[in-house]
Design a protein around this motif. Structure first.
Motif, PDB file in Angstrom:
ATOM      1  N   TYR A  74      15.538  -7.671   6.171  1.00 44.48           N
ATOM      2  CA  TYR A  74      15.409  -7.594   4.562  1.00 44.48           C
ATOM      3  C   TYR A  74      15.697  -5.489   4.967  1.00 44.48           C
ATOM      4  CZ  TYR A  74      13.446 -11.774   2.567  1.00 44.48           C
ATOM      5  OH  TYR A  74      13.252 -12.541   2.584  1.00 44.48           O
ATOM      6  N   SER A  75      16.544  -5.249   4.064  1.00 43.67           N
ATOM      7  CA  SER A  75      16.508  -3.643   4.278  1.00 43.67           C
ATOM      8  C   SER A  75      16.290  -3.101   2.101  1.00 43.67           C
ATOM      9  CB  SER A  75      17.635  -2.495   4.288  1.00 43.67           C
ATOM     10  OG  SER A  75      17.396  -1.234   3.951  1.00 43.67           O
ATOM     11  N   LEU A  76      14.891  -2.829   2.298  1.00 43.38           N
ATOM     12  CA  LEU A  76      14.177  -2.556   0.985  1.00 43.38           C
ATOM     13  C   LEU A  76      12.975  -1.098   0.315  1.00 43.38           C
ATOM     14  CD1 LEU A  76      11.263  -3.209   0.520  1.00 43.38           C
ATOM     15  CD2 LEU A  76      12.240  -5.424   1.164  1.00 43.38           C
ATOM     16  N   ASN A  77      13.119  -0.609  -0.571  1.00 45.33           N
ATOM     17  CA  ASN A  77      12.112   0.225  -1.124  1.00 45.33           C
ATOM     18  C   ASN A  77      11.294  -0.971  -1.462  1.00 45.33           C
ATOM     19  OD1 ASN A  77      10.809   1.686  -2.881  1.00 45.33           O
ATOM     20  ND2 ASN A  77      13.297   3.694  -3.273  1.00 45.33           N
ATOM     21  N   THR A  78      10.301  -0.243  -1.282  1.00 45.41           N
ATOM     22  CA  THR A  78       9.397  -1.377  -1.833  1.00 45.41           C
ATOM     23  C   THR A  78       8.927  -1.248  -3.419  1.00 45.41           C
ATOM     24  OG1 THR A  78       7.989  -0.015  -1.411  1.00 45.41           O
ATOM     25  CG2 THR A  78       8.562  -1.051   0.416  1.00 45.41           C
ATOM     26  N   GLN A  79       9.251  -0.235  -4.274  1.00 48.02           N
ATOM     27  CA  GLN A  79       9.858  -0.265  -5.202  1.00 48.02           C
ATOM     28  C   GLN A  79      10.614  -0.843  -6.379  1.00 48.02           C
ATOM     29  OE1 GLN A  79       7.301   3.438  -4.115  1.00 48.02           O
ATOM     30  NE2 GLN A  79       6.224   3.246  -6.130  1.00 48.02           N
ATOM     31  N   SER A  80      11.727  -1.103  -5.223  1.00 49.22           N
ATOM     32  CA  SER A  80      12.919  -2.226  -6.225  1.00 49.22           C
ATOM     33  C   SER A  80      12.496  -2.576  -7.238  1.00 49.22           C
ATOM     34  CB  SER A  80      13.860  -1.630  -5.071  1.00 49.22           C
ATOM     35  OG  SER A  80      13.314  -2.907  -4.393  1.00 49.22           O
ATOM     36  N   GLY A  81      11.381  -3.515  -7.120  1.00 51.00           N
ATOM     37  CA  GLY A  81      10.858  -4.223  -7.665  1.00 51.00           C
ATOM     38  C   GLY A  81      10.022  -4.417  -8.423  1.00 51.00           C
ATOM     39  N   THR A  82       9.747  -6.011  -8.534  1.00 46.53           N
ATOM     40  CA  THR A  82       8.277  -6.247  -8.696  1.00 46.53           C
ATOM     41  C   THR A  82       7.488  -5.334  -7.819  1.00 46.53           C
ATOM     42  OG1 THR A  82       8.897  -8.821  -9.642  1.00 46.53           O
ATOM     43  CG2 THR A  82       6.103  -7.657  -9.424  1.00 46.53           C
ATOM     44  N   GLN A  83       6.478  -4.284  -7.960  1.00 49.75           N
ATOM     45  CA  GLN A  83       5.359  -3.423  -7.380  1.00 49.75           C
ATOM     46  C   GLN A  83       4.790  -3.402  -7.370  1.00 49.75           C
ATOM     47  OE1 GLN A  83       7.329   0.379  -9.050  1.00 49.75           O
ATOM     48  NE2 GLN A  83       8.867  -0.948  -8.999  1.00 49.75           N
ATOM     49  N   TRP A  84       3.470  -2.983  -6.371  1.00 50.32           N
ATOM     50  CA  TRP A  84       2.631  -1.922  -7.128  1.00 50.32           C
ATOM     51  C   TRP A  84       2.269  -0.295  -6.769  1.00 50.32           C
ATOM     52  CZ3 TRP A  84      -1.235  -3.441  -8.998  1.00 50.32           C
ATOM     53  CH2 TRP A  84      -2.203  -4.757  -9.025  1.00 50.32           C
ATOM     54  N   ASP A  85       2.189   0.092  -7.724  1.00 49.79           N
ATOM     55  CA  ASP A  85       2.369   1.864  -7.058  1.00 49.79           C
ATOM     56  C   ASP A  85       0.849   2.180  -6.279  1.00 49.79           C
ATOM     57  OD1 ASP A  85       4.358   2.161  -8.325  1.00 49.79           O
ATOM     58  OD2 ASP A  85       3.698   3.208 -10.131  1.00 49.79           O
ATOM     59  N   GLY A  86       1.295   2.834  -5.017  1.00 54.74           N
ATOM     60  CA  GLY A  86      -0.544   3.223  -4.428  1.00 54.74           C
ATOM     61  C   GLY A  86      -0.385   4.248  -4.327  1.00 54.74           C
ATOM     62  N   PHE A  87      -1.633   4.771  -4.104  1.00 49.31           N
ATOM     63  CA  PHE A  87      -2.350   6.667  -4.600  1.00 49.31           C
ATOM     64  C   PHE A  87      -1.487   6.946  -3.889  1.00 49.31           C
ATOM     65  CE2 PHE A  87      -6.605   4.164  -4.521  1.00 49.31           C
ATOM     66  CZ  PHE A  87      -6.038   3.371  -6.081  1.00 49.31           C
ATOM     67  N   ARG A  88      -0.786   6.785  -2.460  1.00 47.82           N
ATOM     68  CA  ARG A  88       0.760   7.776  -1.940  1.00 47.82           C
ATOM     69  C   ARG A  88       1.627   8.269  -3.085  1.00 47.82           C
ATOM     70  NH1 ARG A  88       1.248   8.194   4.183  1.00 47.82           N
ATOM     71  NH2 ARG A  88      -0.883   8.040   4.467  1.00 47.82           N
ATOM     72  N   HIS A  89       1.385   7.501  -3.942  1.00 48.64           N
ATOM     73  CA  HIS A  89       2.648   7.834  -4.868  1.00 48.64           C
ATOM     74  C   HIS A  89       2.737   8.753  -6.524  1.00 48.64           C
ATOM     75  CE1 HIS A  89       6.573   6.111  -7.036  1.00 48.64           C
ATOM     76  NE2 HIS A  89       6.157   5.454  -8.290  1.00 48.64           N
ATOM     77  N   PHE A  90       1.910   8.877  -6.830  1.00 48.28           N
ATOM     78  CA  PHE A  90       2.167   9.772  -7.625  1.00 48.28           C
ATOM     79  C   PHE A  90       0.715  10.448  -7.791  1.00 48.28           C
ATOM     80  CE2 PHE A  90       3.015  11.827 -11.951  1.00 48.28           C
ATOM     81  CZ  PHE A  90       3.869  11.866 -11.983  1.00 48.28           C
ATOM     82  N   SER A  91       0.803  12.194  -7.768  1.00 47.67           N
ATOM     83  CA  SER A  91      -0.768  13.025  -7.554  1.00 47.67           C
ATOM     84  C   SER A  91      -0.965  13.511  -8.909  1.00 47.67           C
ATOM     85  CB  SER A  91      -0.017  14.276  -6.825  1.00 47.67           C
ATOM     86  OG  SER A  91       0.676  15.138  -7.933  1.00 47.67           O
ATOM     87  N   ASN A  92      -1.518  14.106  -9.284  1.00 43.00           N
ATOM     88  CA  ASN A  92      -2.388  15.302 -10.129  1.00 43.00           C
ATOM     89  C   ASN A  92      -1.250  16.312 -10.117  1.00 43.00           C
ATOM     90  OD1 ASN A  92      -4.292  17.338 -10.952  1.00 43.00           O
ATOM     91  ND2 ASN A  92      -4.192  16.356 -12.606  1.00 43.00           N
ATOM     92  N   ILE A  93      -0.188  16.131 -10.658  1.00 46.40           N
ATOM     93  CA  ILE A  93       0.258  17.647 -10.333  1.00 46.40           C
ATOM     94  C   ILE A  93       0.184  18.720 -10.813  1.00 46.40           C
ATOM     95  CG2 ILE A  93       2.146  18.464 -12.047  1.00 46.40           C
ATOM     96  CD1 ILE A  93       3.520  15.471 -12.769  1.00 46.40           C
ATOM     97  N   PRO A  94      -0.715  19.266 -12.344  1.00 46.89           N
ATOM     98  CA  PRO A  94      -1.158  20.225 -12.082  1.00 46.89           C
ATOM     99  C   PRO A  94      -1.762  20.770 -10.419  1.00 46.89           C
ATOM    100  CG  PRO A  94      -2.451  19.658 -14.093  1.00 46.89           C
ATOM    101  CD  PRO A  94      -1.786  18.622 -13.064  1.00 46.89           C
TER     102      PRO A  94
END
Length: 336
Positions: free
Chosen positions: A107-127
């Motif tokens: 398989y070659s995949l992006n783990t967030q290309s389909g049914t997924q969990w967003d982990g804590f590395r995925h998104f920051s507190n922007i400010p």
């Protein structure tokens, strides 16, 4: 020794075995943390709200199993055909080891290309450009990167299992003459969720206030994306999806219900596009440590829940055990 009934906001770290927890408005002010941060489970905590999935709660959730029927919540790995946000498409190849005798596949995949969990590395507190519990981007990439901070493998080692609860907002809207296109920025408000829940016979208040939401529940919301995708595949170039609104009522309810995790069937969970960087993602992931699931296949589950007249169930998910991982396919199953 029995845990305290109510968690004192100022008594750190918090005890996940408590019965009630502080409201969003009563969160303690934490030195060095952004406003509204609920980094309360310990200085090196990597689980966030998954701490609420205690052995006692998991055991209690097993009482939801009545028939033993299993429902898988993952879409096929090659769905959607063209992932949103310019993510790589899934690639599958079969490797011949010995002709006519033995084969592998890759398989070659992006783990967030389909049914997924967003982990804590995925998104920051922007400010503050800060991730859950004080992690920084330099913990993930570059010369000082490590495989510990906010890694998805912590979830895999802990496990995700508990009581799930489904709000079938899509079916409610259609049957109550409130149709909308899931491929549009339709905002699902808290009032809308309350009306949907009332129709389903669910009280959206926490159990401690006489409602049906239990600490550690896993919230699933069906907005209709998978149904719409199956009816007419299309590209995601315009990036518009129905999802949760971002008003204070939604934020207070999501926080104060103390869900262990939340998930939906759309690629974004929240309504998209997002104005003025007002992302629910940064509240859920970076501030509260609450996992977000996206593009979950809730079609069969919703049908069975409607037929049963019961909207709670036991569910389990097995994220990838990948040190340093950002996200994972959900590998989620409901047992009715």
């Amino acid at each position: 020794m029995s845990p305290a009934v109510a968690q004192d906001p100022q008594q750190l770290p918090w005890d996940p075995h408590c019965i009630t927890f502080p409201a969003r408005k009563d969160l303690p002010r934490l030195s060095g943390a952004p406003d509204g941060a609920a980094w309360v489970w310990g200085k090196d905590d990597q689980l966030g709200r998954l701490n609420l999935l205690t052995p006692q709660r998991v055991k209690g959730a097993a009482a939801e199993i009545q028939t033993g029927e299993m429902v898988r919540l993952d879409l096929p790995l090659d769905v959607p055909e063209k992932p949103a946000f310019d993510r790589e498409t899934f690639q599958h190849t079969i490797k011949t080891l010995v002709p006519d005798m033995a084969y592998d596949d890759t398989y070659s995949l992006n783990t967030q290309s389909g049914t997924q969990w967003d982990g804590f590395r995925h998104f920051s507190n922007i400010p503050s450009k800060t991730f859950y519990n004080g992690a920084k981007s330099t913990d993930f990439v570059g010369d000082t990167a490590n495989t510990h901070s906010c890694s998805i493998h912590h979830w895999a080692n802990h496990g995700i299992a508990g009581r799930g609860i489904l709000l079938d907002y899509r079916y409610y809207a259609i049957t109550h003459n409130k149709p909308y296109d899931p491929y549009s920025p339709h905002a699902i408000t808290f009032a809308g969720l309350q009306s949907c829940a009332t129709w389903q016979g669910i009280n959206l208040r926490p159990e401690s206030e006489g409602g049906d939401i239990r600490v550690g529940d896993i919230l699933l919301i069906r907005s209709g994306f998978v149904e719409r995708y199956a009816a007419a595949t299309r590209s995601h170039d315009d990036l518009a999806f129905a999802g949760l609104a971002r008003d204070s009522a939604i934020r207070d309810w999501l926080h104060d219900s103390y869900f262990a995790a939340v998930a939906g069937d759309s690629p974004t969970f929240e309504m998209w596009p997002v104005p003025d960087h007002d992302y629910l993602h940064q509240d859920l992931l970076a501030l509260w440590g609450c996992p977000i699931g996206e593009m979950w296949d809730l079609e069969t589950l919703a049908e069975k829940c409607r037929r049963r007249g019961k909207w709670t169930f036991f569910m389990i998910s097995a994220p990838a055990n990948m040190p340093g991982g950002v996200g994972s396919h959900a590998n989620a199953t409901v047992i009715l």
